[in-house]
Write an enzyme that holds these catalytic residues in place. Sequence first.
Site, PDB file in Angstrom:
ATOM      1  CG  PHE A 145      -1.662   1.158   1.628  1.00  0.00           C
ATOM      2  CD1 PHE A 145      -2.191   1.842   0.883  1.00  0.00           C
ATOM      3  CD2 PHE A 145      -1.623   1.469   3.063  1.00  0.00           C
ATOM      4  CE1 PHE A 145      -3.052   3.289   1.321  1.00  0.00           C
ATOM      5  CE2 PHE A 145      -2.262   2.611   3.456  1.00  0.00           C
ATOM      6  CZ  PHE A 145      -2.846   3.500   2.524  1.00  0.00           C
ATOM      7  CB  ILE A 146       2.882   2.988   2.713  1.00  0.00           C
ATOM      8  CG1 ILE A 146       1.756   3.057   3.504  1.00  0.00           C
ATOM      9  CG2 ILE A 146       3.557   4.227   2.790  1.00  0.00           C
ATOM     10  CD1 ILE A 146       1.986   3.154   4.900  1.00  0.00           C
ATOM     11  CE1 TYR A 162       3.348  -4.309  12.096  1.00  0.00           C
ATOM     12  CE2 TYR A 162       2.424  -2.797  13.111  1.00  0.00           C
ATOM     13  CZ  TYR A 162       2.993  -2.979  12.072  1.00  0.00           C
ATOM     14  OH  TYR A 162       3.116  -2.125  11.141  1.00  0.00           O
ATOM     15  NE  ARG A 207      -7.727  -5.460  16.088  1.00  0.00           N
ATOM     16  CZ  ARG A 207      -7.347  -4.816  15.001  1.00  0.00           C
ATOM     17  NH1 ARG A 207      -8.102  -5.051  13.995  1.00  0.00           N
ATOM     18  NH2 ARG A 207      -6.673  -3.635  15.138  1.00  0.00           N
ATOM     19  CG  ASP A 244      -7.556  -3.207  19.009  1.00  0.00           C
ATOM     20  OD1 ASP A 244      -6.644  -3.555  18.065  1.00  0.00           O
ATOM     21  OD2 ASP A 244      -8.710  -2.804  18.716  1.00  0.00           O
TER      22      ASP A 244
HETATM   23  C1  UD1 Z   1      -2.150  -0.394  14.397  1.00  0.00           C
HETATM   24  C2  UD1 Z   1      -1.232   0.891  14.666  1.00  0.00           C
HETATM   25  C3  UD1 Z   1      -0.660   1.337  13.375  1.00  0.00           C
HETATM   26  C4  UD1 Z   1      -0.022   0.255  12.566  1.00  0.00           C
HETATM   27  C5  UD1 Z   1      -1.153  -0.611  12.361  1.00  0.00           C
HETATM   28  C6  UD1 Z   1      -0.615  -1.889  11.609  1.00  0.00           C
HETATM   29  C7  UD1 Z   1      -1.981   1.839  16.730  1.00  0.00           C
HETATM   30  C8  UD1 Z   1      -2.629   3.148  17.260  1.00  0.00           C
HETATM   31  N1  UD1 Z   1      -1.941   1.718  15.415  1.00  0.00           N
HETATM   32  O1  UD1 Z   1      -3.497   0.056  13.829  1.00  0.00           O
HETATM   33  O2  UD1 Z   1       0.263   2.173  13.754  1.00  0.00           O
HETATM   34  O3  UD1 Z   1       0.549   0.642  11.502  1.00  0.00           O
HETATM   35  O4  UD1 Z   1      -1.523  -1.294  13.599  1.00  0.00           O
HETATM   36  O5  UD1 Z   1      -1.760  -2.816  11.168  1.00  0.00           O
HETATM   37  O6  UD1 Z   1      -1.918   1.276  17.502  1.00  0.00           O
HETATM   38  N2  UD1 Z   1     -11.736  -2.489  13.858  1.00  0.00           N
HETATM   39  C9  UD1 Z   1     -12.817  -2.736  13.928  1.00  0.00           C
HETATM   40  N3  UD1 Z   1     -13.514  -3.510  13.028  1.00  0.00           N
HETATM   41  C10 UD1 Z   1     -12.759  -4.083  12.040  1.00  0.00           C
HETATM   42  C11 UD1 Z   1     -11.410  -3.787  11.855  1.00  0.00           C
HETATM   43  C12 UD1 Z   1     -10.968  -2.864  13.066  1.00  0.00           C
HETATM   44  O7  UD1 Z   1     -13.651  -2.296  14.875  1.00  0.00           O
HETATM   45  O8  UD1 Z   1     -13.212  -4.633  11.237  1.00  0.00           O
HETATM   46  C13 UD1 Z   1     -10.892  -1.562  15.057  1.00  0.00           C
HETATM   47  C14 UD1 Z   1      -9.922  -2.022  15.727  1.00  0.00           C
HETATM   48  O9  UD1 Z   1     -10.430  -2.817  16.778  1.00  0.00           O
HETATM   49  C15 UD1 Z   1      -9.133  -0.825  15.940  1.00  0.00           C
HETATM   50  C16 UD1 Z   1      -9.393   0.313  14.900  1.00  0.00           C
HETATM   51  O10 UD1 Z   1     -10.502  -0.385  14.306  1.00  0.00           O
HETATM   52  O11 UD1 Z   1      -9.600  -0.318  17.272  1.00  0.00           O
HETATM   53  C17 UD1 Z   1      -8.241   0.262  14.048  1.00  0.00           C
HETATM   54  O12 UD1 Z   1      -7.800  -0.904  13.459  1.00  0.00           O
HETATM   55  P1  UD1 Z   1      -6.498  -0.994  12.409  1.00  0.00           P
HETATM   56  O13 UD1 Z   1      -7.260  -0.393  11.303  1.00  0.00           O
HETATM   57  O14 UD1 Z   1      -6.295  -2.747  12.312  1.00  0.00           O
HETATM   58  O15 UD1 Z   1      -5.461  -0.262  13.068  1.00  0.00           O
HETATM   59  P2  UD1 Z   1      -4.747  -0.395  14.363  1.00  0.00           P
HETATM   60  O16 UD1 Z   1      -4.651  -1.824  15.030  1.00  0.00           O
HETATM   61  O17 UD1 Z   1      -5.198   0.911  15.151  1.00  0.00           O
END
Ligand code: UD1
Length: 325
Positions: free
Chosen positions: A12-13, A143, A272, A275
């Site tokens: 992606f990036i 991670y 999750r 998180d």
């Molecule tokens: C994390 C890191 C980020 C890293 C990334 C790599 C943090 C703040 N960020 O992102 O720096 O580059 O991992 O993967 O720790 N969610 C839902 N439903 C879904 C999917 C996700 O509710 O179907 C929620 C997750 O529980 C979370 C949020 O959305 O609370 C963001 O999730 P995601 O997009 O996976 O990124 P992070 O885990 O925050």
Amino acid sequence: MAKYLITGVAGFIGSHLAHALVAHGHEVRGLDNFSTGLLRNLNGLSGRLELYETDLRDADGVCRACEGVDFILHQGALPSVPRSVKDPRTSHESNINGTFNLLEGARAAGVKRVVYAASSSAYGNQPGFPRRETMAPQPIAPYPVQKLTGELYMQSYWRVYGLETVCLRYFNIFGPRQVPDSPYSGVMAKFILQMMRGERPVIFGDGEQGRDFTYVENAVQANLLAMSAPADKVAGRVFNVACGERHTLNETYSVIAGLLGYTEPPQYGPERTGDVRDSLADVSAACEAFGYRPVVGFEEGLRRTVEWYREEHGGELDLNEDVAK
Ligand code: UD1
């Protein structure tokens, strides 16, 4: 002319960086093992990108890819917090051993500077917002431990070997070309595709967790600026790359739904494992050191992203008014 190596070039990036560097007329080499990267992300670059199909865990292959290179943008990694919880060994090997191999290759090849994709997840769940680079990291899941280890290696190679390294802590980068249909997809891409398919996305937890969602063009700008900034401003340092705004998942859901005309409410599921609750960055260090400023904000970034997924995936989904019902 300077030569660039982008690891994870088909991701992606990495692919956004490749398109940007090629557009600026640079000579670009890319490395990818295509485990999560896609060849189609490099469409339009053929003949302008030298591609090495190499795994970061292959030390000799990585060394060869570094030969003759001036600058490296190290984006290659096995991303995702939940993936690292499920299978820590594989992500450890790619993220830690792979980064080590890259640094060894860079050192042997006399590379001038390495810019490294670090992660905001290193901050963990400690109190204190916005996150500043001076805070002690408190990673939770494998991670962020792996990404933080990479930072420490970057700093070590600057201090010990004089290899200029810069760490950019990305805060939830989103935008076109993010894989939307893997269990490990970032939440934005996942929700957009699910809504386009008429499926109901699941919010993990109460949806009040916040993220400093950052449109990919901001990350590209940060890399280009960090690459060309004077060494005394950036070498051996760590910088947040974000927008400096916190948006909850509930709010994000509503904005995406509004853009797509989707009217179903979300489903809520358990939180999750691994998180963090909240994330918000102070970006003043990057601004002071190399003039970084977010160029595309949250809503505009989401608008562009939704538009891209509509164009890219709309046809295959039979997307029409009915889907939004
Ligand atoms: C994390 C890191 C980020 C890293 C990334 C790599 C943090 C703040 N960020 O992102 O720096 O580059 O991992 O993967 O720790 N969610 C839902 N439903 C879904 C999917 C996700 O509710 O179907 C929620 C997750 O529980 C979370 C949020 O959305 O609370 C963001 O999730 P995601 O997009 O996976 O990124 P992070 O885990 O925050």
